[in-house]
Design an enzyme around this catalytic site. Structure first.
Site, PDB file in Angstrom:
ATOM      1  N   HIS A   1      88.391 -47.902  58.296  1.00 22.11           N
ATOM      2  CA  HIS A   1      88.609 -48.450  56.649  1.00 22.11           C
ATOM      3  C   HIS A   1      89.025 -49.675  57.219  1.00 22.11           C
ATOM      4  O   HIS A   1      88.594 -50.423  56.121  1.00 22.11           O
ATOM      5  CB  HIS A   1      89.269 -47.214  55.910  1.00 22.11           C
TER       6      HIS A   1
ATOM      7  N   ASN B   1      83.882 -44.227  53.101  1.00 23.95           N
ATOM      8  CA  ASN B   1      83.002 -44.839  51.965  1.00 23.95           C
ATOM      9  C   ASN B   1      81.806 -44.930  51.696  1.00 23.95           C
ATOM     10  O   ASN B   1      81.321 -45.366  50.886  1.00 23.95           O
ATOM     11  CB  ASN B   1      84.538 -45.059  51.522  1.00 23.95           C
ATOM     12  N   HIS B   2      81.801 -45.432  52.741  1.00 24.13           N
ATOM     13  CA  HIS B   2      80.317 -46.508  52.333  1.00 24.13           C
ATOM     14  C   HIS B   2      78.861 -45.952  52.857  1.00 24.13           C
ATOM     15  O   HIS B   2      78.076 -46.476  52.717  1.00 24.13           O
ATOM     16  CB  HIS B   2      80.163 -47.971  53.853  1.00 24.13           C
TER      17      HIS B   2
ATOM     18  N   HIS C   1      87.908 -40.744  58.393  1.00 22.98           N
ATOM     19  CA  HIS C   1      87.715 -42.252  57.930  1.00 22.98           C
ATOM     20  C   HIS C   1      88.349 -43.152  57.703  1.00 22.98           C
ATOM     21  O   HIS C   1      89.758 -44.256  57.679  1.00 22.98           O
ATOM     22  CB  HIS C   1      86.648 -42.473  57.092  1.00 22.98           C
TER      23      HIS C   1
ATOM     24  N   ASP D   1      81.500 -45.779  57.527  1.00 23.31           N
ATOM     25  CA  ASP D   1      81.328 -46.801  57.835  1.00 23.31           C
ATOM     26  C   ASP D   1      79.451 -47.271  58.900  1.00 23.31           C
ATOM     27  O   ASP D   1      80.283 -48.473  59.299  1.00 23.31           O
ATOM     28  CB  ASP D   1      82.156 -48.060  57.069  1.00 23.31           C
TER      29      ASP D   1
ATOM     30  N   ASP E   1      76.063 -51.136  55.355  1.00 25.66           N
ATOM     31  CA  ASP E   1      76.408 -51.891  54.453  1.00 25.66           C
ATOM     32  C   ASP E   1      76.795 -53.360  55.419  1.00 25.66           C
ATOM     33  O   ASP E   1      77.498 -53.166  56.553  1.00 25.66           O
ATOM     34  CB  ASP E   1      77.526 -51.479  53.419  1.00 25.66           C
ATOM     35  N   ARG E   2      77.111 -54.360  54.340  1.00 29.49           N
ATOM     36  CA  ARG E   2      76.906 -55.773  55.036  1.00 29.49           C
ATOM     37  C   ARG E   2      76.717 -56.320  56.320  1.00 29.49           C
ATOM     38  O   ARG E   2      76.463 -57.420  55.999  1.00 29.49           O
ATOM     39  CB  ARG E   2      79.028 -55.717  55.344  1.00 29.49           C
TER      40      ARG E   2
ATOM     41  N   ARG F   1      92.689 -51.653  46.301  1.00 28.31           N
ATOM     42  CA  ARG F   1      91.334 -50.696  46.488  1.00 28.31           C
ATOM     43  C   ARG F   1      90.772 -50.408  45.790  1.00 28.31           C
ATOM     44  O   ARG F   1      89.491 -50.342  45.175  1.00 28.31           O
ATOM     45  CB  ARG F   1      90.833 -50.154  48.119  1.00 28.31           C
TER      46      ARG F   1
ATOM     47  N   ASP G   1      84.270 -48.083  62.055  1.00 30.68           N
ATOM     48  CA  ASP G   1      83.269 -49.268  61.405  1.00 30.68           C
ATOM     49  C   ASP G   1      82.144 -49.868  61.865  1.00 30.68           C
ATOM     50  O   ASP G   1      82.643 -50.655  63.498  1.00 30.68           O
ATOM     51  CB  ASP G   1      83.852 -50.217  59.964  1.00 30.68           C
TER      52      ASP G   1
ATOM     53  N   HIS H   1      79.191 -51.251  59.908  1.00 32.51           N
ATOM     54  CA  HIS H   1      78.773 -51.998  58.831  1.00 32.51           C
ATOM     55  C   HIS H   1      77.497 -53.108  59.351  1.00 32.51           C
ATOM     56  O   HIS H   1      77.446 -54.013  59.342  1.00 32.51           O
ATOM     57  CB  HIS H   1      80.128 -52.366  58.739  1.00 32.51           C
TER      58      HIS H   1
END
Length: 643
Positions: free
Chosen positions: A403, A237-238, A289, A205, A208-209, A376, A176, A178
């Site tokens: 993840h 998943n993002h 992932h 991923d 995001d964030r 989750r 990730d 991010h």
């Protein structure tokens, strides 16, 4: 002298053990709050199922039908542009002479990728001096062209990519990112740029964030176009439209590309749907992932149309109006063990979705079996026996997944068969964790390279770094506590029938866990969350003393304030669906309609008068519209004890 040395050594070890315990506790808080938030995100799917159910019912009221139709038209339909239409739109965008960023020509060359990297490095350097500096480094025309070309390349790729180490010495696997651009730049600095001799796999991923998700996509997609056989991207998943609405990527794009941001997002929505789901190296190493489950079927995953999974599900639910099927599907999302029975009687599209959900959302655990991932809200926990079962079926040797944030950037489990790799350092807070990547040699033995991007933390000692992380984690936890104030108060009162205002530590901890379900060491955290009486009991109402709403709306009942604080992220997503033009303005009537539907779905009893008061009180300039950012700001929580 020897005794003194022993005492110093004992003191040092004790001090380091306490610091390590505090750091692990802080990381546990961050992860528990994060997973609870992701659970809420997945539960939004039940809200859309609720809307679909009412959409097909003849007795639905006119107000509800109007709002539901808007949801349907926004969520289930998106502008489908042909390649020629998109090319025409791109060519219609003028690049002014004043633009100083990279000017791209397709097909791209390594020089173009280097120009993009240099531009982003310069922007990073300026932002260190001017924290609020922002410049649109790559023009919207080139961004659209880049993403358009990327979609063409991804469409030609299989669901599961097959790689070989016979053509190169090592393959680098990253987890990730991010939106952490500085981590990506550091990886390239330490490990070299992608090339035919230096292949990479990025395991999802990307967005995001973090603040630089769009820049990471631009860099990765540029290298993908130049080296399509040597840079590989798995979906996380993002890489999902709904997740991007909640976790910041949508806002980032609309902020950086105000004029063309909406078109960029719609194009990216399609690009994300074409990202491969997994990569297999030398037929022995599976890279994906999230994880696996007891129903994972790699042969099946390699066959279906990965870009149509979500659309197929929603269209079927809408046209058939199968409420029971929808409820059963949602139960399967929560209970993977129900999947086999469900899959045998459902459509291939739903089977595809459940399989995809598992590989994007699941986490490994040391316990045997396959159980629902309750933290989750999607995917499963898979044990070493499930890993062994899948390995035996497909003759695998190693599973590399991401993840999950790990304190050291990686973690090895299931007897060395499962490796978690996480490449975003300082993920929760400066100093919270290291990042890492894997070098996979022809022997398929992973070698881990760790790093940590240092800006502020390099000037702090270990005690100060841990205190910073701990303080940030406790802030996040206190906000969750405040958002559940009513339920917590009720739980405390049940255990305190005399109304003394104090509880034994055990009762207080049980009440906290019964409401919040965060699986945290409440006994350890008691001194940081509440005050203790001289007899050692917890003054439970002091849990809420540290928080308040910054700009309290006097006309609104306290229960509504708490409700907004708890569900503000969900409401923001729903508002974004209604606000189709992304103008940020919602009419008062749209506001009322949304709240009525939301309250019915969540079982929240709030009268229409309270909703009307809320709407009018937040419409500060009385122009009949609500700026949703102002709406959220009206319920922004601040910490009383902050200096």
């Amino acid at each position: 002298a020897l005794k003194a040395a022993i005492l110093i050594q004992r003191w040092y070890r004790l001090t380091m053990a306490r610091i390590e315990m505090r750091r692990r506790c802080a990381l546990s808080i961050f992860q528990s709050v994060e997973y609870a938030d992701e659970q809420a995100q997945l539960q939004l799917s039940s809200f859309f199922t609720f809307l679909l159910d009412h959409f097909t019912r003849p007795d639905a009221g006119k107000v509800k039908v109007k709002v539901i139709r808007r949801f349907y038209s926004h969520f289930f339909t998106s502008p489908q542009r042909t390649n020629s239409d998109l090319t025409e739109y791109e060519n219609s965008i003028d690049v002014p002479d004043s633009y100083y960023g990279p000017r791209l020509k397709f097909p791209l060359t390594p020089a173009d990728a280097n120009a993009i990297l240099d531009a982003f490095k310069n922007e990073e350097a300026i932002s260190l001096v001017l924290p609020h500096f922002f410049s649109q480094t790559l023009h919207a025309r080139y961004v659209l062209q880049l993403f358009h070309e990327t979609r063409k390349v991804l469409k030609e790729m299989p669901n599961i990519t097959q790689l070989s180490t016979s053509y190169t010495k090592e393959i680098t696997v990253c987890g990730d990112l991010h939106g952490k651009l500085d981590d990506l730049l550091l990886i390239f600095y330490k490990n070299g740029l992608p090339s035919e001799k230096n292949p990479y796999v990025f395991n999802g991923d990307f967005v995001d964030r973090g603040e630089h998700s769009i820049e990471i996509l631009i860099i990765l997609f540029a290298f993908l176009l130049i080296y399509p056989n040597d840079l590989h991207l798995n979906r996380g998943n993002h890489e999902d439209y709904m997740m991007n609405l909640r976790y910041g990527f949508t806002k980032e794009v609309l902020r950086k590309y105000k004029v063309h941001g909406k078109i960029i997002l719609h194009l990216l929505r399609d690009v994300f749907s074409w990202l491969p789901l997994a990569t297999i190296v030398d037929s022995k190493v599976l890279i994906l992932h999230g994880g696996i489950s007891d129903t994972t079927d790699l042969d099946f995953l390699n066959l279906f149309e990965r870009n149509r999974v979500r659309d197929h599900i929603y269209v079927e639910l809408l046209l058939l109006s199968l409420k029971n099927l929808a409820v059963q599907m949602l139960r399967c999302l929560q209970h993977p063990k129900l999947q086999p029975a469900f899959c045998s009687q459902s459509s291939p599209a739903l089977v595809c979705y459940l399989q995809t959900l598992d590989i994007l959302w699941s986490d490994p655990r040391s316990q045997r079996g396959c159980t629902p991932n309750k933290c989750r809200g999607g995917g499963c926990y898979f044990g070493p026996d499930i890993t062994a079962k899948v390995f035996e079926r497909y003759n695998l040797k190693l599973l590399i997944r991401s993840h999950e944030c790990k304190q050291d950037g990686y973690e090895v489990g299931h007897g060395g068969k499962v490796v978690t790799i996480f490449s975003a350092s300082n993920y929760y807070e400066d100093g919270s964790n290291r990042g890492a990547y894997i070098k996979l040699n022809p022997d398929l033995s992973p070698r881990f390279i760790q790093y940590q991007v240092s800006k502020k933390t390099c000037r702090q000692n270990l005690q100060e770094r841990v205190s910073t992380v701990e303080s940030s984690a406790l802030k996040s936890l206190r906000e969750v506590i405040y958002a559940h104030r009513t339920e917590l108060t009720e739980a405390f009162m049940k255990k305190d029938p005399t109304g003394a205002g104090r509880l034994p530590i055990t009762d207080w901890a049980e009440a906290m866990e019964s409401v919040l379900h965060l699986q945290l060491p409440w006994r350890t955290l008691r001194s940081q969350l509440a005050q203790t009486s001289p007899d050692g009991r917890i003054k439970y109402m002091t849990c809420f003393y540290d928080l308040k709403v910054e700009k309290p709306v006097k006309e609104v009942q306290p229960a509504l304030v708490e409700t907004v604080c708890r569900y503000r992220k969900d409401l923001e997503i729903i508002f974004n669906f209604i606000d189709k033009d992304h103008s940020g303005l919602i009419s008062l009537e749209e506001f009322r309609q949304t709240w009525r539907l939301f309250c019915v779905h969540m079982g929240i009893k709030i009268d229409n008068e309270s909703i009307n008061k809320l709407a009018h009180s937040i419409d500060y300039n009385k122009d009949g519209n609500i700026d949703f950012n102002e709406f959220l700001e009206a319920f922004h929580m601040v910490h009383r004890l902050e200096n």
